[in-house]
Design an enzyme around this catalytic site. Structure first.
Site, mmCIF file in Angstrom:
data_model
loop_
_atom_site.group_PDB
_atom_site.id
_atom_site.type_symbol
_atom_site.label_atom_id
_atom_site.label_comp_id
_atom_site.label_asym_id
_atom_site.label_seq_id
_atom_site.Cartn_x
_atom_site.Cartn_y
_atom_site.Cartn_z
ATOM 1 N N HIS A 14 19.766 68.369 80.276
ATOM 2 C CA HIS A 14 21.247 68.121 80.162
ATOM 3 C C HIS A 14 22.183 69.346 80.258
ATOM 4 C CE1 HIS A 14 25.109 67.376 77.853
ATOM 5 N NE2 HIS A 14 25.013 66.140 78.883
ATOM 6 N N HIS A 56 30.827 71.398 83.869
ATOM 7 C CA HIS A 56 31.155 70.148 83.252
ATOM 8 C C HIS A 56 32.625 69.508 83.249
ATOM 9 C CE1 HIS A 56 31.761 67.559 79.639
ATOM 10 N NE2 HIS A 56 30.797 66.794 80.074
HETATM 11 O O1 G3P Z 1 25.921 62.606 82.300
HETATM 12 C C1 G3P Z 1 25.310 61.980 81.381
HETATM 13 C C2 G3P Z 1 26.179 62.759 80.252
HETATM 14 O O2 G3P Z 1 25.862 64.097 80.567
HETATM 15 C C3 G3P Z 1 27.384 62.352 80.238
HETATM 16 O O3 G3P Z 1 28.137 63.048 79.344
HETATM 17 O O4 G3P Z 1 30.029 64.587 79.106
HETATM 18 O O5 G3P Z 1 27.868 65.366 78.951
HETATM 19 O O6 G3P Z 1 28.702 64.813 81.029
HETATM 20 P P1 G3P Z 1 28.657 64.466 79.784
HETATM 21 CA CA CA Z 2 26.910 64.769 82.751
#
Ligand code: G3P
Ligand code: CA
Length: 327
Positions: A14, A56
């Site tokens: 992530h 992000h």
């Molecule tokens: O894309 C999956 C997860 O990353 C969604 O949340 O806010 O971290 O992009 P975010």
């Molecule tokens: Ca994401």
């Protein structure tokens, strides 16, 4: 590697190995690669001159020094929008660990135990640059690592004359990844963008419908409560290959007696043959009522049998799976 079609759950890094290095830096992606992540996530927004970059937020101030370098470029709301900056300007920025402001207005790290909040070492990569890095590491390390690309805020980009879906597909074509369904996922919170990717832009890549909570302010009119119902998931299955729910849409907490409460979301998704890739598994931000990262993984990978997960700590999940599955 585990692929989009394999049964071993996918480890999706992530924002890279963001538990150890500032999110979405190339350093965090190298570390995720070295840790053996199956897929590495790219959140994508666009610069003013239409270049997909890996970031992000649609804003720059939480992870870069934009406020110091371009102090007069905030909008009336006080925020620095990526779409107000050309790529040459974005290249001047230095990335740091994600920060926020405390009650006294002081800049503090969001995750205090992580990489220090120091400026200087890292930049904002373009999507093309990051793909080339991962491809190069795949060659030198003899691996086949996947891309897991999120199209951020497509509605807002469209309002500013930027077609993020078309731009991402163009980069994938140029880098030779547009026809690699085993190696690329596309994800988005906006259902209309996913429907367009499938039906109008006709990508062969697997699509993941992300599921938010309605008060998070995602820029989509989709009803996230409806998406979690049997009927909603049947609709998702007409244009997507899986869902990306929030962990706490599945694990609902504990009863007064200490029993774990789960939603039916995983079971309902499996009825539609949808993949389930929840987010975000963090050792240092566990859901209430969960005492350890191992307990969280036991619940989701053992009891619930999900197909993959987004984690800031890919090494820990790789190690966990190595104990549970034979590679
Ligand atoms: O894309 C999956 C997860 O990353 C969604 O949340 O806010 O971290 O992009 P975010
Ligand atoms: Ca994401």
């Amino acid at each position: 590697m585990a692929t989009a079609a394999s049964h071993r759950p996918l480890v999706i890094a992530h924002r890279g190995a963001s538990g150890y290095l500032p999110e979405h830096t190339l350093a965090a992606k190298v570390l995720a690669h070295a840790m053996g992540a199956d897929f590495i996530e790219q959140d994508v927004v666009m610069s003013r001159d239409g270049v997909p970059i890996v970031l992000h937020d649609i804003y720059l101030e939480s992870t870069t020094d934009v406020a110091q370098r371009f102090p007069d470029r905030a909008r009336a709301d006080g925020r620095f929008y990526a779409t107000d900056f050309d790529l040459t300007e974005i290249r001047e920025l230095r990335v740091h660990e994600r920060s926020t402001r405390d009650a006294s207005g002081r800049e503090v790290p969001v995750y205090p135990a992580r990489y220090p909040l120091q400026p200087g070492l890292f930049g904002v990569p373009t999507l093309a640059e990051e793909i080339r890095l991962i491809s190069g590491l795949d060659k030198s390390r003899g691996r086949s690592t996947g891309l897991y690309i999120e199209l951020k805020a497509p509605v807002r980009h469209g309002e500013e004359g930027l077609d993020i879906a078309a731009a991402v597909l163009k980069v994938l074509r140029e880098e030779g990844y547009a026809d690699r369904p085993q190696q690329v996922f596309l994800q988005c919170f906006d259902d209309l963008t996913l429907r367009r990717l499938r039906h109008e832009l006709k990508t062969p890549l697997p699509l993941i419908q992300l599921i938010a909570e309605k008060d998070w302010g995602e820029d989509s009119a989709v009803d996230y409560d409806h998406l979690q119902t049997a009927r909603g998931l049947a609709e998702v299955a007409t244009y997507a290959d899986g869902i990306g729910p929030w962990v706490e849409q599945i694990y609902l907490g504990r009863t007064g007696g200490g029993e774990i409460q789960l939603s039916e979301l995983v079971a309902l998704a499996k009825v539609q043959n949808l993949l389930v890739h929840p987010y975000t598994f963090r050792r240092d931000a566990l859901p209430e009522g969960i005492d350890s990262f191992g307990e969280l993984l036991d619940l989701f990978l053992g009891k619930l049998g999900i197909d993959g997960l987004f984690t800031d700590f890919p090494d820990l999940v790789v190690q966990y799976l190595a104990r549970r599955f034979q590679d």
